[in-house]
Design an enzyme around this catalytic site. Structure first.
Site, PDB file in Angstrom:
ATOM      1  N   GLU A   1       0.827  -1.197   0.000  1.00 42.76           N
ATOM      2  CA  GLU A   1       0.000   0.000   0.000  1.00 42.76           C
ATOM      3  C   GLU A   1       0.863   1.249   0.000  1.00 42.76           C
ATOM      4  O   GLU A   1       2.019   1.233   0.420  1.00 42.76           O
ATOM      5  CB  GLU A   1      -0.940   0.003   1.199  1.00 42.76           C
ATOM      6  CG  GLU A   1      -2.040  -0.996   1.004  1.00 42.76           C
ATOM      7  CD  GLU A   1      -3.153  -0.833   2.004  1.00 42.76           C
ATOM      8  OE1 GLU A   1      -4.281  -1.190   1.673  1.00 42.76           O
ATOM      9  OE2 GLU A   1      -2.896  -0.347   3.111  1.00 42.76           O
TER      10      GLU A   1
ATOM     11  N   CYS B   1      -3.940  -0.798   5.595  1.00 41.90           N
ATOM     12  CA  CYS B   1      -2.505  -0.665   5.730  1.00 41.90           C
ATOM     13  C   CYS B   1      -2.038  -0.029   7.009  1.00 41.90           C
ATOM     14  O   CYS B   1      -1.737   1.067   7.065  1.00 41.90           O
ATOM     15  CB  CYS B   1      -2.004   0.137   4.538  1.00 41.90           C
ATOM     16  SG  CYS B   1      -0.575   1.102   4.865  1.00 41.90           S
TER      17      CYS B   1
ATOM     18  N   CYS C   1       4.067   8.168   1.479  1.00 38.03           N
ATOM     19  CA  CYS C   1       4.705   7.072   2.214  1.00 38.03           C
ATOM     20  C   CYS C   1       4.819   5.863   1.292  1.00 38.03           C
ATOM     21  O   CYS C   1       3.820   5.370   0.785  1.00 38.03           O
ATOM     22  CB  CYS C   1       3.871   6.718   3.431  1.00 38.03           C
ATOM     23  SG  CYS C   1       4.468   5.256   4.295  1.00 38.03           S
TER      24      CYS C   1
ATOM     25  N   CYS D   1       9.253  -7.381  14.222  1.00 38.66           N
ATOM     26  CA  CYS D   1       8.931  -6.585  15.406  1.00 38.66           C
ATOM     27  C   CYS D   1       7.550  -7.012  15.902  1.00 38.66           C
ATOM     28  O   CYS D   1       6.633  -7.215  15.105  1.00 38.66           O
ATOM     29  CB  CYS D   1       8.958  -5.091  15.081  1.00 38.66           C
ATOM     30  SG  CYS D   1      10.577  -4.587  14.455  1.00 38.66           S
TER      31      CYS D   1
ATOM     32  N   CYS E   1       8.458  -8.102   5.649  1.00 32.51           N
ATOM     33  CA  CYS E   1       9.680  -7.707   6.348  1.00 32.51           C
ATOM     34  C   CYS E   1      10.143  -8.884   7.180  1.00 32.51           C
ATOM     35  O   CYS E   1       9.337  -9.594   7.779  1.00 32.51           O
ATOM     36  CB  CYS E   1       9.418  -6.503   7.254  1.00 32.51           C
ATOM     37  SG  CYS E   1      10.906  -5.945   8.107  1.00 32.51           S
TER      38      CYS E   1
ATOM     39  N   CYS F   1       4.144  -5.106  14.920  1.00 34.92           N
ATOM     40  CA  CYS F   1       4.035  -4.659  13.531  1.00 34.92           C
ATOM     41  C   CYS F   1       3.394  -5.753  12.680  1.00 34.92           C
ATOM     42  O   CYS F   1       3.872  -6.882  12.660  1.00 34.92           O
ATOM     43  CB  CYS F   1       5.429  -4.344  13.001  1.00 34.92           C
ATOM     44  SG  CYS F   1       5.429  -4.010  11.230  1.00 34.92           S
TER      45      CYS F   1
HETATM   46  N1  SAH Z   1      11.106  -1.022   8.857  1.00 30.68           N
HETATM   47  C1  SAH Z   1      11.245   0.362   9.087  1.00 30.68           C
HETATM   48  C2  SAH Z   1      10.288   1.218   8.297  1.00 30.68           C
HETATM   49  C3  SAH Z   1       8.893   0.699   8.114  1.00 30.68           C
HETATM   50  S1  SAH Z   1       7.936   0.605   9.585  1.00 30.68           S
HETATM   51  C4  SAH Z   1      11.163   0.660  10.563  1.00 30.68           C
HETATM   52  O1  SAH Z   1      10.826  -0.237  11.340  1.00 30.68           O
HETATM   53  O2  SAH Z   1      11.454   1.802  10.943  1.00 30.68           O
HETATM   54  C5  SAH Z   1       7.549   2.310   9.816  1.00 30.68           C
HETATM   55  C6  SAH Z   1       7.204   2.655  11.250  1.00 30.68           C
HETATM   56  O3  SAH Z   1       5.941   2.088  11.609  1.00 30.68           O
HETATM   57  C7  SAH Z   1       8.208   2.148  12.264  1.00 30.68           C
HETATM   58  O4  SAH Z   1       8.533   3.156  13.191  1.00 30.68           O
HETATM   59  C8  SAH Z   1       7.440   1.055  12.937  1.00 30.68           C
HETATM   60  O5  SAH Z   1       7.942   0.804  14.208  1.00 30.68           O
HETATM   61  C9  SAH Z   1       6.044   1.606  12.942  1.00 30.68           C
HETATM   62  N2  SAH Z   1       4.984   0.650  13.189  1.00 30.68           N
HETATM   63  C10 SAH Z   1       4.935  -0.632  12.811  1.00 30.68           C
HETATM   64  N3  SAH Z   1       3.758  -1.199  13.195  1.00 30.68           N
HETATM   65  C11 SAH Z   1       3.066  -0.246  13.836  1.00 30.68           C
HETATM   66  C12 SAH Z   1       1.788  -0.228  14.477  1.00 30.68           C
HETATM   67  N4  SAH Z   1       1.007  -1.300  14.482  1.00 30.68           N
HETATM   68  N5  SAH Z   1       1.370   0.935  15.032  1.00 30.68           N
HETATM   69  C13 SAH Z   1       2.154   2.035  14.999  1.00 30.68           C
HETATM   70  N6  SAH Z   1       3.381   2.070  14.412  1.00 30.68           N
HETATM   71  C14 SAH Z   1       3.833   0.932  13.856  1.00 30.68           C
HETATM   72 FE1  SF4 Z   2       9.958  -4.599   9.713  1.00 33.34          FE
HETATM   73 FE2  SF4 Z   2       7.731  -3.768  10.857  1.00 33.34          FE
HETATM   74 FE3  SF4 Z   2       9.953  -3.995  12.299  1.00 33.34          FE
HETATM   75 FE4  SF4 Z   2       9.764  -2.031  10.452  1.00 33.34          FE
HETATM   76  S1  SF4 Z   2       8.528  -2.255  12.302  1.00 33.34           S
HETATM   77  S2  SF4 Z   2      11.498  -3.436  10.810  1.00 33.34           S
HETATM   78  S3  SF4 Z   2       8.534  -3.081   8.894  1.00 33.34           S
HETATM   79  S4  SF4 Z   2       8.836  -5.678  11.315  1.00 33.34           S
END
Ligand code: SAH
Ligand code: SF4
Length: 371
Positions: free
Chosen positions: A98, A345, A111, A122, A118, A125
């Protein structure tokens, strides 16, 4: 839905100025042809070779045979009541991502994604929960911006519509360094999208060796997903921390700022109820960041099906922010955008230097195409 035909033509959207010059010269053209093509592509928004009228006919025929200008395909497009736009894009037969555009009075932020899925897992996420599919090519990364420009009604010589690009969609951009770097170069090239260093933000979960490498190669704005003030907690939220703990990560950040003469690193901190939002944790964060070139963005957690986390209540987020600010660490709290198209998304477009968060549901989109 039909399958995107695969061709062996070179997608020009993935070539930096140097690469395009080389490509043209290898085919018997003069290097300035590359600059002409770039102007058509990025200044005029022209996506077909026949319209590139100052190129000789023979050269245009060569281009048609050997090259293409191909963007991802739009599957769906939505517009929220606040003007936030969201597109679901298919990248190949089965994979989708997205893309989000957030208009504000003084800027328009896009964005974009760098990978499908990925690998870093995390725990909060939804992209991470789904695992990794593949890296996007440089052309697929640049193609997102090119496509959005067209969809947003870009006109040659007109006002910029996309003023900022953030690599905060799906994927870990520094895990796809090989393709992200040329894409970023094209975004920042004055013959490309001509965005300044403060208007292209890369967000990383903390791949330390690649941050050092980036300090040699680019000067874009760096955002780092910190999310916890100590290793014990960060190990559970951002597993890459077990490999590159906080002290190492911060050292890389300060090196980046020194090397690139940057203003500050933006630290993203997702607010998880009862997990990382206590006053003690705010003070721990102060100890890490006070006196450093750092800003903190507090991001409301965006829930998705199957997660056991909840977003901190607004009062807890405010208290956390106030504590940071009172102790000399600049912190802001994002308002959400695009709530009514929450759709899928969970992405957080425009969050970093852009003072807003697009709240878009679960970040992933895996499109299973009916081929
Ligand atoms: N992988 C990179 C960039 C993509 S994620 C990173 O982790 O920075 C972009 C941002 O979205 C990151 O700060 C991540 O921690 C945050 N993010 C992921 N899942 C989320 C969620 N469910 N609610 C709020 N922020 C989230
Ligand atoms: Fe990957 Fe999501 Fe962690 Fe960013 S926040 S590094 S997209 S798993």
């Amino acid at each position: 839905m039909h399958a995107t035909p695969v061709t062996d033509r070179t997608n020009l959207l993935g070539l930096t100025r140097e690469d395009l010059e080389r490509w043209v010269v290898e085919r018997g053209g003069r290097p300035y042809r590359a600059r002409q093509i770039m102007k058509w592509l990025y200044k005029q928004g022209v996506g077909d070779f026949d319209s590139m009228t100052d190129l000789a006919k023979d050269f245009r025929s060569l281009l048609k045979e050997a090259a293409e200008i191909r963007t991802p395909e739009i599957v769906t497009a939505q517009t929220a009541s606040d003007g936030t736009r969201k597109w679901m894009l298919r990248m190949d037969e089965v994979q989708g991502i997205e893309m989000v555009y957030i208009p504000e009075p003084d800027r328009g932020t896009l964005c974009i994604s760098s990978q499908v899925g990925c690998a870093l897992d995390c725990s909060f996420c939804s992209t991470g929960r789904q695992g990794f599919n593949r890296n996007l090519s440089a052309a697929e990364i640049v193609g997102q911006v090119w496509l959005a420009n067209r969809e947003l009604g870009f006109q040659a010589g007109g006002e910029r519509i996309i003023t900022n690009v953030v690599l905060m969609g799906m994927g870990e951009p520094l895990a796809n360094y090989r393709n992200v770097l040329p894409a970023v170069r094209i975004l920042m090239d004055d013959l490309g999208f001509d965005l300044s260093r403060r208007r292209v933000t890369l967000s990383t979960s903390g791949l330390v060796p690649q941050i050092y490498r980036l300090a040699e190669d680019s000067n874009l704005a760096l955002a780092v997903s910190l999310h916890a003030p100590n290793d014990r907690l960060r190990d559970t939220l951002v597993p890459i921390n077990r490999k590159h703990p906080i002290a190492e990560l911060l050292a890389a950040c300060w090196h980046y700022i020194d090397e690139q003469n940057g203003r500050s690193v933006t630290f993203e901190y997702v607010m998880l109820d009862g997990v990382n939002d206590s006053p003690e944790q705010a003070l721990e964060l102060v100890d890490l960041l006070r006196g450093k070139p750092a800003k903190v963005n507090l991001i409301p957690f965006n829930p998705f099906p199957g997660t056991h986390y909840r977003c901190s209540p607004p009062a807890a987020i405010e208290r956390f922010r106030d504590l940071l600010n009172r102790h000399g660490v600049i912190a802001t709290m994002r308002k959400t955008r695009g709530d009514d198209i929450d759709a899928a998304c969970g992405q957080l477009a425009g969050r970093v230097q852009d003072r807003v968060t697009a709240r878009l549901g679960s970040k992933l989109v895996s499109v299973v195409a009916e081929v």
